[in-house]
Design an enzyme around this catalytic site. Structure first.
Site, short mmCIF file in Angstrom:
data_model
loop_
_atom_site.label_atom_id
_atom_site.label_comp_id
_atom_site.label_asym_id
_atom_site.label_seq_id
_atom_site.Cartn_x
_atom_site.Cartn_y
_atom_site.Cartn_z
N GLN A 10 71.34 -74.28 -47.88
CA GLN A 10 71.77 -74.83 -46.60
C GLN A 10 70.71 -74.62 -45.52
OE1 GLN A 10 76.12 -73.09 -47.18
NE2 GLN A 10 76.05 -74.35 -45.35
N SER A 91 69.88 -68.96 -52.05
CA SER A 91 71.31 -69.07 -51.79
C SER A 91 71.93 -70.15 -52.67
CB SER A 91 71.55 -69.34 -50.29
OG SER A 91 72.92 -69.29 -49.98
N LEU A 92 72.48 -71.21 -52.07
CA LEU A 92 73.07 -72.30 -52.84
C LEU A 92 72.09 -72.87 -53.86
CD1 LEU A 92 73.26 -75.71 -52.87
CD2 LEU A 92 75.28 -74.36 -53.40
N ARG A 116 83.24 -73.25 -54.17
CA ARG A 116 82.53 -72.18 -53.46
C ARG A 116 82.50 -72.48 -51.97
NH1 ARG A 116 76.99 -71.25 -51.80
NH2 ARG A 116 76.22 -69.13 -52.27
N HIS A 200 76.50 -64.69 -47.17
CA HIS A 200 75.87 -63.52 -47.79
C HIS A 200 76.16 -62.20 -47.07
CE1 HIS A 200 73.90 -66.10 -50.65
NE2 HIS A 200 73.54 -66.87 -49.66
N GLN A 249 76.76 -62.99 -55.53
CA GLN A 249 75.69 -63.47 -54.63
C GLN A 249 76.25 -64.09 -53.36
OE1 GLN A 249 75.69 -67.48 -54.19
NE2 GLN A 249 73.62 -67.34 -54.98
#
Length: 308
Positions: A10, A91-92, A116, A200, A249
């Site tokens: 993102q 991340s993603l 998610r 996170h 994560q």
């Protein structure tokens, strides 16, 4: 050269992204069509027309960035690009890396990412959470000022992006306080980011726990090539390890500096960012100036990356 590819998360999205690539590669539109079948709405149309505020919503951004990363990778493959020996995602972007490493199908990954994003948005109501970027302070200083701000709420370092660049997340009040502390401590820049989900941070722990059921229902395989987890800076091992790491994560910091250095230590001397934008390639340059870097943001940058 030994190639590694990295996939953004993102923040790299933009209205109209990949339109030019789609003029050269049928794989781009086809990838978005596959995503739309899973999502139940026309993702390509939304990405191309916006509005930007809608694209910035977590439940749209995450599927869009997964599709964009896979689309770029397919364009690379269609151009006879070199095979990567290692992949990683920010991340993603870890989901994109796992798809491209053959550890999960694109459709299954899209299903998980859809869930998610919903769980992350539900975990912290809009207006409660925040994220901020701090530039120009050492990691230990940022950790210390987050501890100080935590007296009024959660404030944690969540993205260790490059030396001197860390993102913090938590409750709005505590993050705002940490930003003020950062400025007082001489940060070159400290700004609240335009996001509503404190990704996170420990506020996402419930979302990570709730994601377990979806992960358990998803078929994963051992990756065909090395996939380095940005939550641990260590390779994913097998299906069970993937499920375990993907659930944690969500609320674990992104150790991007350690992840990039782990790939370089394992032999990577060229890293190509596969997806819209060039955020990660810029971070790689700051992490290790000796590593050759490329990115795939449009047709010209793809051609340049192919040439090495």
């Amino acid at each position: 050269m030994t190639l590694a590819m990295v996939f953004p998360g993102q923040g790299s999205q933009s209205v109209g992204m990949q339109a030019e690539l789609a003029e050269h590669f049928d794989e781009i539109r086809q990838t978005y069509a596959e995503a739309s079948d899973v999502l139940g709405f026309d993702l390509w149309n939304l990405v191309q027309l916006g509005p930007a505020e809608k694209l910035a919503e977590t439940t749209v951004t995450q599927p869009a960035m997964l599709a964009a990363g896979v689309a770029s990778y397919r364009a690379w493959q269609a151009s006879d690009g070199a095979a990567a020996e290692q992949v990683a995602g920010h991340s993603l972007g870890e989901y994109t890396a796992l798809v491209c490493a053959g550890a999960v199908s694109f459709a299954d990954a899209m299903t998980v990412v859809k869930r998610r994003s919903e769980l992350m948005q539900e975990a912290v109501p809009v207006g409660i959470g925040a994220m901020a970027a701090v530039i120009g302070l050492d990691d230990d200083v940022i950790m210390s000022l987050c501890d100080e701000a935590s007296t009024i709420g959660v404030a944690e370092p969540v993205n260790f992006n490059s030396p001197g660049q860390v993102v913090i997340a938590g409750h709005v009040t505590a993050v705002n306080q940490a930003v003020e502390y950062a400025k007082e401590n001489g940060a070159r820049r400290a700004i609240v980011l335009p996001v509503s989900v404190p990704s996170h941070s420990s506020l996402m722990r419930e979302a990570g726990a709730s994601l377990v059921d979806t992960l358990n229902d998803t078929e994963f395989r051992s990756p065909a090539i090395t996939v380095v987890s940005a939550a641990t800076a260590e390779p994913y091992l097998d299906a069970d390890d993937i499920r375990s790491k993907l659930s944690t994560q969500v609320y674990s910091p992104v150790l991007w500096v350690k992840t990039v250095r782990a790939m370089i230590d394992a032999g990577a001397n060229r890293i190509v960012e596969c997806g819209p934008g060039k955020v990660l390639s810029g971070l790689v340059r700051r992490i290790d100036k000796g590593t050759s870097v490329g990115f795939i943001d449009n047709y010209d940058s793809l051609q340049k990356a192919l040439q090495g």
